[in-house]
Scaffold this active site. Structure first.
Site, mmCIF file in Angstrom:
data_model
loop_
_atom_site.group_PDB
_atom_site.id
_atom_site.type_symbol
_atom_site.label_atom_id
_atom_site.label_comp_id
_atom_site.label_asym_id
_atom_site.label_seq_id
_atom_site.Cartn_x
_atom_site.Cartn_y
_atom_site.Cartn_z
ATOM 1 C CE1 TYR A 46 -3.466 -2.498 0.059
ATOM 2 C CE2 TYR A 46 -3.917 -2.009 2.307
ATOM 3 C CZ TYR A 46 -4.059 -2.766 0.992
ATOM 4 O OH TYR A 46 -5.228 -3.841 1.102
ATOM 5 C CB SER A 200 -14.208 -3.664 -3.069
ATOM 6 O OG SER A 200 -12.952 -3.164 -3.261
ATOM 7 C CG LEU A 202 -19.334 1.125 0.382
ATOM 8 C CD1 LEU A 202 -19.003 2.678 0.399
ATOM 9 C CD2 LEU A 202 -20.601 0.795 1.054
ATOM 10 N N GLY A 203 -18.829 -1.570 -3.504
ATOM 11 C CA GLY A 203 -18.767 -1.917 -4.924
ATOM 12 C C GLY A 203 -18.452 -0.807 -5.695
ATOM 13 C CG PHE A 206 -21.019 5.695 -3.566
ATOM 14 C CD1 PHE A 206 -22.280 6.832 -3.141
ATOM 15 C CD2 PHE A 206 -21.308 4.639 -2.562
ATOM 16 C CE1 PHE A 206 -23.377 6.611 -2.301
ATOM 17 C CE2 PHE A 206 -22.031 4.355 -1.505
ATOM 18 C CZ PHE A 206 -23.041 5.214 -1.429
#
Length: 287
Positions: A46, A200, A202-203, A206
């Site tokens: 990251y 992930s 919330l896919g 948005f």
């Protein structure tokens, strides 16, 4: 091993997202703990191998007890970038690399141990016996308390689990991406009485204006009024409804979202509402 009911993902805290200062990271850590969300999810790659250190520097200067939080990290991906001179992106699960990666993560996070180490992605070349030997060394040295995998299929999970006991599989799960509901991944976790982790969650709802998301929005609009909550809370409640008792990983870099996500834990979607969302995603009713 118990983790907080929602896990805080740190991937976007550094240069891959918000590019937070040390003080801003400390504020996020403090805000998480105020919501009793004490588990933090990392990976060595990251921020091009910088975010673990950013977090570790921030945490080490706070007056917090290490035993009251849980650190997860992942390793195994060798990613060419300005901080690593790899010639190609690849996977490395050699004993040498695993031991070295953990030592580096411990140094970055300024801690003596990881609560959980995950193999980041499956490699065609992974040797379960060599991985088991590495895990045994790390366990004996008290550098890692628990082990798992990420993005592994059920058969790949068993390949490693048969050589060394694992406690979780961290995979992508959302209303937009319900594949794990059907491919045996979550079934396996239930059968083994293990709790999966999901990222992930919330896919792409948005971030992408698709026909699928427009269908989902119509249902969400009704459900938000019914439950008196916001869209992101319903999307998280959709994941939490699954009987696998999924640990969702939220990747927010904003403290104000933490309260909203914590409140999602109290939303019990009615079964028909859950299937209304699923039907909106697929655009077909179940068989």
């Amino acid at each position: 091993m118990d983790f907080s009911p929602i896990i805080i993902g740190t991937m976007r805290w550094g240069i891959w997202g918000a590019n937070h200062s040390k003080k801003e990271v400390q504020n996020l850590i403090q805000s998480s703990l105020e919501q009793k969300l004490s588990t933090f999810d990392h990976a060595d790659i990251y921020g091009n191998y910088t975010t673990e250190k950013l977090f570790g520097n921030a945490f080490s200067e706070m007056n917090l007890k290490r035993e009251e939080v849980q650190f997860i990290s992942k390793c195994g991906i060798e990613m060419p970038c300005e901080n690593r001179n790899f010639s190609v992106k690849s996977y490395n699960y050699s004993k040498e690399h695993l031991l070295k990666s953990v030592d580096q993560s411990l140094a970055n996070l300024k801690t003596d141990y990881l609560d959980l180490l995950l193999l980041h992605r499956p490699s065609p070349l992974m040797n379960p016996e060599e991985i088991a030997e590495s895990f045994s060394i790390l366990k004996t040295q008290h550098k890692v308390r628990n082990f798992g995998v990420s993005n592994f299929s059920p058969s790949q999970f068993d390949l490693i689990n048969n050589a060394f006991p694992l406690i979780t599989n961290q995979v992508e799960v959302s209303l937009n991406q319900p594949k794990a509901f059907y491919d045996g991944t979550l079934d396996q976790m239930i059968m083994k009485q293990l709790k999966p982790m999901a990222y992930s969650v919330l896919g792409n709802y948005f971030s992408e204006n698709t026909e699928e998301n427009r269908r989902i929005k119509k249902v969400l609009t009704v459900l938000c009024k019914k439950y008196n909550v916001e869209e992101n809370q319903i999307l998280l409640a959709f994941i939490l409804k699954h009987p696998a008792q999924i640990y969702p990983i939220i990747g927010t870099s904003r403290a104000e979202n933490l309260v909203k996500f914590k409140n999602s834990l109290s939303i019990d979607l009615e079964r028909e509402d859950w299937f209304k969302l699923l039907e909106a995603k697929t655009n077909i009713e179940v068989d």
